[in-house]
Scaffold this motif. Structure first.
Motif, mmCIF file in Angstrom:
data_model
loop_
_atom_site.group_PDB
_atom_site.id
_atom_site.type_symbol
_atom_site.label_atom_id
_atom_site.label_comp_id
_atom_site.label_asym_id
_atom_site.label_seq_id
_atom_site.Cartn_x
_atom_site.Cartn_y
_atom_site.Cartn_z
ATOM 1 N N ARG A 19 39.498 4.270 44.030
ATOM 2 C CA ARG A 19 40.381 5.052 44.891
ATOM 3 C C ARG A 19 40.551 6.471 44.358
ATOM 4 N NH1 ARG A 19 45.306 6.282 44.043
ATOM 5 N NH2 ARG A 19 45.717 4.586 42.586
ATOM 6 N N ILE A 20 40.743 6.590 43.050
ATOM 7 C CA ILE A 20 40.933 7.904 42.435
ATOM 8 C C ILE A 20 39.666 8.751 42.601
ATOM 9 C CG2 ILE A 20 41.200 9.095 40.206
ATOM 10 C CD1 ILE A 20 43.194 6.839 39.455
ATOM 11 N N LEU A 21 38.509 8.157 42.377
ATOM 12 C CA LEU A 21 37.254 8.901 42.553
ATOM 13 C C LEU A 21 37.077 9.364 43.995
ATOM 14 C CD1 LEU A 21 34.646 7.020 40.351
ATOM 15 C CD2 LEU A 21 35.376 9.402 40.137
ATOM 16 N N PHE A 22 37.400 8.501 44.940
ATOM 17 C CA PHE A 22 37.294 8.864 46.353
ATOM 18 C C PHE A 22 38.223 10.030 46.668
ATOM 19 C CE2 PHE A 22 38.702 8.513 50.763
ATOM 20 C CZ PHE A 22 37.489 8.584 51.424
ATOM 21 N N GLU A 23 39.478 9.949 46.201
ATOM 22 C CA GLU A 23 40.437 11.024 46.435
ATOM 23 C C GLU A 23 39.978 12.327 45.789
ATOM 24 O OE1 GLU A 23 44.079 9.466 44.871
ATOM 25 O OE2 GLU A 23 44.388 8.117 46.581
ATOM 26 N N LEU A 24 39.489 12.258 44.563
ATOM 27 C CA LEU A 24 39.028 13.444 43.852
ATOM 28 C C LEU A 24 37.847 14.078 44.576
ATOM 29 C CD1 LEU A 24 39.124 15.375 41.448
ATOM 30 C CD2 LEU A 24 37.844 13.681 40.126
ATOM 31 N N GLU A 25 36.893 13.259 44.976
ATOM 32 C CA GLU A 25 35.732 13.798 45.685
ATOM 33 C C GLU A 25 36.148 14.404 47.025
ATOM 34 O OE1 GLU A 25 31.295 12.503 47.181
ATOM 35 O OE2 GLU A 25 32.241 11.366 45.567
ATOM 36 N N PRO A 43 26.867 18.897 45.936
ATOM 37 C CA PRO A 43 25.400 18.794 46.072
ATOM 38 C C PRO A 43 24.838 17.427 45.678
ATOM 39 C CG PRO A 43 25.937 19.941 44.062
ATOM 40 C CD PRO A 43 27.253 19.678 44.764
ATOM 41 N N ARG A 44 25.327 16.361 46.301
ATOM 42 C CA ARG A 44 24.885 15.006 45.968
ATOM 43 C C ARG A 44 23.380 14.838 46.149
ATOM 44 N NH1 ARG A 44 27.227 10.637 45.636
ATOM 45 N NH2 ARG A 44 29.426 10.412 45.264
ATOM 46 N N THR A 45 22.877 15.286 47.289
ATOM 47 C CA THR A 45 21.449 15.119 47.586
ATOM 48 C C THR A 45 20.600 15.858 46.567
ATOM 49 O OG1 THR A 45 21.973 14.904 49.927
ATOM 50 C CG2 THR A 45 19.687 15.425 49.373
ATOM 51 N N GLU A 46 21.006 17.067 46.213
ATOM 52 C CA GLU A 46 20.251 17.863 45.258
ATOM 53 C C GLU A 46 20.291 17.251 43.860
ATOM 54 O OE1 GLU A 46 22.451 19.001 47.408
ATOM 55 O OE2 GLU A 46 21.326 20.366 48.701
ATOM 56 N N LEU A 47 21.450 16.740 43.464
ATOM 57 C CA LEU A 47 21.560 16.104 42.151
ATOM 58 C C LEU A 47 20.722 14.826 42.094
ATOM 59 C CD1 LEU A 47 25.361 16.627 41.453
ATOM 60 C CD2 LEU A 47 23.456 17.737 40.282
#
Length: 173
Positions: A128-134, A149-153
């Protein structure tokens, strides 16, 4: 005196100046600093949620054990650490009630390390925390017409590895 800062067309965010130190920073610095800042914020939020007894390495252990679990030797391989180090991590987490050792389904002396309900609750909070942070980062970046840049990473990782086998995520510094 008139300001020399320019304003970006969206969101009122100042445009980067020609002397911006990040514009000339090495790729490894940019990736490392991004990781450090996101991880630090994530850890702070986890601590505020009551998980101040865990470190980032424990999250890697939980990810490796999620599902059917693993032996300490398998965990060592995934984490890229020695069997002794993996055993110490398992001992520590077992003492805190996050993992337990069970007889291995294949029998023998091997033990299967599995997550407890306490660890599963932690994973739910961490997720939940990761989702909120993102989401927050996406909003901040969206105000600048940018995205994470998820796709690029992911493409960079694929370009640096062979096939679908990813190397262990461990600090090399």
């Amino acid at each position: 005196m008139e300001s020399t800062a320019q304003t970006a067309p969206t969101g009122g965010t100042p445009a980067r100046q020609p002397g911006d130190p990040l514009a000339r920073a090495e790729l490894t610095y940019l990736l490392g600093m991004s990781f450090q800042l996101v991880l630090s914020e994530f850890v702070s939020r986890l601590e505020a949620a009551g998980y101040d007894d865990l470190r980032p390495v424990h999250g890697l252990v939980f990810q490796a054990l999620h599902g059917s679990g693993a032996t300490s030797s398998e965990l060592a391989e995934v984490l890229g650490v020695t069997k002794q180090a993996a055993g110490q991590i398992v001992d520590d987490l077992a003492g805190r009630g996050y993992v337990e050792r069970r007889p291995h389904p294949a029998g023998g002396r091997r033990k299967l390390v599995v997550l407890t309900d306490k660890a599963m609750r932690h994973l739910a909070v961490a997720g939940r925390i990761l989702f909120e942070l993102e989401s927050e980062l996406e909003q901040r970046l969206g105000a600048q017409d940018r995205r994470i840049p998820r796709t690029e990473l992911a493409a960079l990782i694929r370009a640096m590895t062979d096939g679908d086998d990813l190397p262990p995520l461990r600090p090399l510094w």
